[in-house]
Design a protein around this motif. Structure first.
Motif: not given
Lengths: 110, 119
Positions: B93-99
């Motif tokens: 599963v690939y997650y898009c993440v905000r820093e």
């Protein structure tokens, strides 16, 4: 970059306190106060619980606290509740200007 | 409300390619560095790739370097991950993440998109 070391599992009874450790090196955990912790329930995305070693985001219970000593960071959950049962991951910023995660710890509330 | 919605996952054969997208809303996308983090079935989180707010700087984990390309279109509030030469071990599963803009942690995660590499 090697993964940070966490215990595979921890358990505790409701109302008790537990601590999850996260061991790295001087290139990550020990070198920066940029350790964060994430909670993940089955089938869900991770959720930020602690940032910058010991800070709680708005909305996270004060039963969750973080600390660090040397190359080891810790997450403590006090007053365990059934809803705390989840996987927990630590993460640290590194000297390579990247991030590294721990292997994860499964918390079981007995 | 901050929202990150991934898409583009699916079944692909070994050696194949796939492009993931992450549509962002609820914040000024062009002001934040963005990341991809993956999780193989039953396994832990693995840091994959990062891109600066203006797209001028990128980072790749050794496991994907030379095979994956991260990019962004700030005019469309969208983050991408172009994956090629896919291997079975890229199944995750690939997650898009905000820093977070003020420090070094991930404050918002998408729900993830599943990539399965199999013949």
């Amino acid at each position: 970059q090697s993964a940070l070391t966490q215990p595979a599992s921890v358990s505790g009874s409701p109302g008790q306190s537990i601590t999850i450790s996260c061991t790295g090196t001087s290139s990550d955990v020990g070198g920066y106060n940029y350790v964060s912790w994430y909670q993940q329930h089955p089938g869900k995305a991770p959720k930020l619980m602690i940032y910058d070693v010991s800070n709680r985001p708005s909305g996270v219970s004060n039963r969750f606290s973080g600390s660090k000593s040397g190359n080891t960071a810790s997450l403590t959950i006090s007053g365990l509740q059934a809803e705390d049962e989840a996987d927990y991951y630590c993460s640290s910023y590194t000297s390579s200007s990247s991030w590294v995660f721990g292997g994860g710890t499964k918390l079981t509330v007995l | 409300e901050v929202q990150l919605v991934e898409s583009g996952g699916g079944l692909v054969q070994p050696g194949g390619s796939l492009r993931l997208s992450c549509s962002a809303s609820g914040f000024t996308f062009s002001s934040y560095a963005m990341h991809w983090v993956r999780q193989a079935p039953g396994k832990g989180l693995e840091y994959v790739s990062a891109i600066s707010s203006n797209g001028g700087s990128t980072y790749y984990a050794d496991s994907v370097k030379g095979r994956f390309t991260i990019s962004r279109d700030n005019s469309k509030n969208t983050l991408y991950l172009q994956m090629s030469s896919l291997r079975a071990e890229d199944t995750a599963v690939y997650y898009c993440v905000r820093e977070n803009s003020g420090s070094y942690y991930f404050d918002y995660w998408g729900q993830g998109t599943l990539v399965t590499v199999s013949s």
